[in-house]
Design an enzyme around this catalytic site. Structure first.
Site, PDB file in Angstrom:
ATOM      1  N   HIS A 159       0.834  -1.211   0.000  1.00  0.00           N
ATOM      2  CA  HIS A 159       0.000   0.000   0.000  1.00  0.00           C
ATOM      3  C   HIS A 159       0.867   1.259   0.000  1.00  0.00           C
ATOM      4  O   HIS A 159       0.424   2.320   0.440  1.00  0.00           O
ATOM      5  CB  HIS A 159      -0.961   0.019   1.188  1.00  0.00           C
ATOM      6  CG  HIS A 159      -1.809  -1.212   1.306  1.00  0.00           C
ATOM      7  ND1 HIS A 159      -2.944  -1.417   0.560  1.00  0.00           N
ATOM      8  CD2 HIS A 159      -1.665  -2.321   2.078  1.00  0.00           C
ATOM      9  CE1 HIS A 159      -3.472  -2.577   0.874  1.00  0.00           C
ATOM     10  NE2 HIS A 159      -2.717  -3.158   1.786  1.00  0.00           N
ATOM     11  N   SER A 280      14.150  20.961 -16.839  1.00  0.00           N
ATOM     12  CA  SER A 280      13.054  21.911 -17.011  1.00  0.00           C
ATOM     13  C   SER A 280      13.512  23.090 -17.849  1.00  0.00           C
ATOM     14  O   SER A 280      14.685  23.474 -17.821  1.00  0.00           O
ATOM     15  CB  SER A 280      12.578  22.414 -15.640  1.00  0.00           C
ATOM     16  OG  SER A 280      11.763  23.550 -15.766  1.00  0.00           O
TER      17      SER A 280
END
Length: 502
Positions: A159, A280
């Site tokens: 999980h 970026s």
């Protein structure tokens, strides 16, 4: 102006049909299918001559013409969308070289339908063999890194929450198990496509006394498809293989997602070299996991292409149709070509990922992933049932979290306090026992049962899997040798037939 391929059609193909149907089809198929069309023509020619359906002089003329076309390659054929598609363009060039009469005789006892179905099986076979090689390369890289990092302790997650300590090498052996199954699924798919449609004609076979087993053997198949209608109507071999590709893609996407999370500064467990990253245009600090995002996105394409293929064919009649036999296969070929590229990237990522050993160990030591071993110790040393031990350790973790204490600072006193609250008695664990339970490396080392992450078990898994991969690839190599032998026989006997006319 009449049709260039049939006097049944009194009008030429409409410009829109040429531009939007046949020009794209020719551009997509002719060069890709040329080698398969040549082999199919050669096998059919040898069979017609061997059965007495074609005289030696005509057969020799055709053999020489096919040899010339093979030598010149597909670029020598001037494509004309007015001839609809690849086969008629190929035949037109053959008739230019061999003459109208001889060139026109080769299409005896066959159809574009069975030829197209045969091309699909031969091309699929070749592409799947390439995919198997690509998958094997990923597996080999995973095994090398698993052996190298068999003792690199890290948290295991369920999980996406800290669960139990494992090692990075153990994680890679788990991923590699799925890759072996992927290879095996493709190998089984190859077995099921190993039947030749040639000789099925349009759908009902032929009245000519042909030898379908002979053409199957020359083309590297072990048998002919037994039912002529099934031979031209069915492409389920492709859907089975495409399903296997989609399953493999789902796995590489899940691994990419693990790396995607683990490589964030918040987790800091994995790092990649700059060569597999992007940056970026505005934020100078960025190092973006572009390859991981690509792999995840392309996995969705694999699932989509499988869905597109099944949706394309589901409403077709059970016979040869353009949508059922052609449009449905487009998604298959796109998927396997894309999968080959993705597998190369997957191998690169598996090979280049570097575990941050100290960060992994720190997380495993402090994030309570060792709690299960503490509960197990209460069962062994304090005589508790596992459920009671589970409650006690849960209370210990809660107390530690509330106090801001990391897992490796839990002590016997904290455990006794939780045990008194839950059961009315102290646990009585020795300090050394508690320390051992909270040591993630000892957690891993203790899990020596089959399938566990202990160092020796990981190395055993690597050895077993490498042997399994070798066995799988050897089975595939038997097919490769058979195909090579069949092709050598086909080309040699075609050359011999070509020489018979001189």
């Amino acid at each position: 102006m009449e049709s260039k391929v049939s006097r049944r059609l009194k009008e030429a193909i409409a410009p829109e049909v040429r531009e939007y149907v046949f020009v794209p089809r020719l551009n997509r198929e002719f060069h890709n299918n040329f080698v398969y069309l040549t082999s199919i023509n050669q096998a059919h020619l040898l069979m017609l001559h061997a059965t007495g359906l074609m005289d030696t002089a005509t057969a020799a003329t055709l053999a020489r013409a096919l040899a010339r076309m093979e030598e010149e390659g597909p670029d020598a054929v001037e494509l004309d969308a007015g001839r609809e598609e690849a086969y008629f363009n190929y035949e037109a060039r053959l008739m230019e070289i061999a003459g109208r009469d001889a060139g026109g005789r080769l299409h005896m006892a066959r159809s574009r339908n069975d030829m197209g179905a045969t091309v699909d099986r031969m091309k699929t076979r070749a592409k799947i063999l390439e995919l198997i090689d690509a998958m094997a390369a990923v597996h080999q890289a995973a095994m090398a890194r698993a052996r190298e990092h068999a003792d690199v302790v890290m948290p295991g997650y369920t999980h996406l929450q800290p669960a139990q300590p494992i090692t990075y090498g153990y994680y890679l052996t788990a991923v590699a198990e799925t890759i072996l199954r992927d290879i095996d699924r493709l190998k089984l798919g190859l077995h099921r496509l190993d039947a030749c449609p040639l000789g099925a004609g349009a759908l009902a076979g032929t009245a000519f006394p042909i030898d379908r087993s002979a053409t199957a053997a020359w083309l590297g198949f072990t048998a002919a498809v037994p039912n002529a209608l099934d031979a031209v109507a069915s492409r389920d071999f492709a859907w089975e293989l495409l399903s296997s590709v989609a399953i493999a893609a789902v796995t590489w996407s899940r691994v990419a997602q693990d790396y995607y999370v683990w490589s964030t500064p918040e987790f800091g467990l994995i790092e990649f070299p700059d060569s597999v990253a992007s940056t970026s245009s505005i934020m100078p600090q960025k190092k973006n996991p572009a390859v991981l995002e690509h792999l995840k996105g392309k996995a969705a394409h694999m699932v989509g292409l499988l869905t597109a293929s099944m949706a394309t064919i589901k409403g077709t009649n059970f016979t040869h149709t353009g949508d059922g036999s052609r449009e449905s296969m487009r998604s298959f070929y796109e998927a396997v070509d894309e999968a080959k590229r993705c597998l190369a990237l997957f191998r690169l990522i598996v090979d280049r990922a570097q575990p941050r050993r100290d960060a992994m160990l720190f997380q495993a030591r402090t994030n309570f992933s060792t709690a299960t071993d503490l509960a197990d110790a209460l069962v062994r040393e304090a005589g508790m049932s596992f459920r009671d031990a589970h409650h006690v350790v849960g209370a210990v973790v809660r107390r530690a979290l509330d106090a801001g204490i990391p897992a490796d600072r839990i002590d016997a006193a904290l455990i006794d306090a939780a045990s008194m609250e839950e059961l009315g008695r102290p646990a009585g664990l020795e300090a050394g026992t508690v320390a051992d339970c909270l040591d993630p490396a000892r957690n891993v080392a203790a899990r020596k049962v089959m399938g566990g992450p202990a160092h020796a078990r990981v190395l055993e898994s690597v050895e077993r899997q490498e042997q399994a991969r070798i066995r799988l690839l050897e089975e595939v190599s038997v097919l490769r040798r058979r195909l090579a032998d069949a092709d050598e026989t086909l080309k040699r006997q075609t050359r011999e037939l070509a020489a018979a006319g001189h």
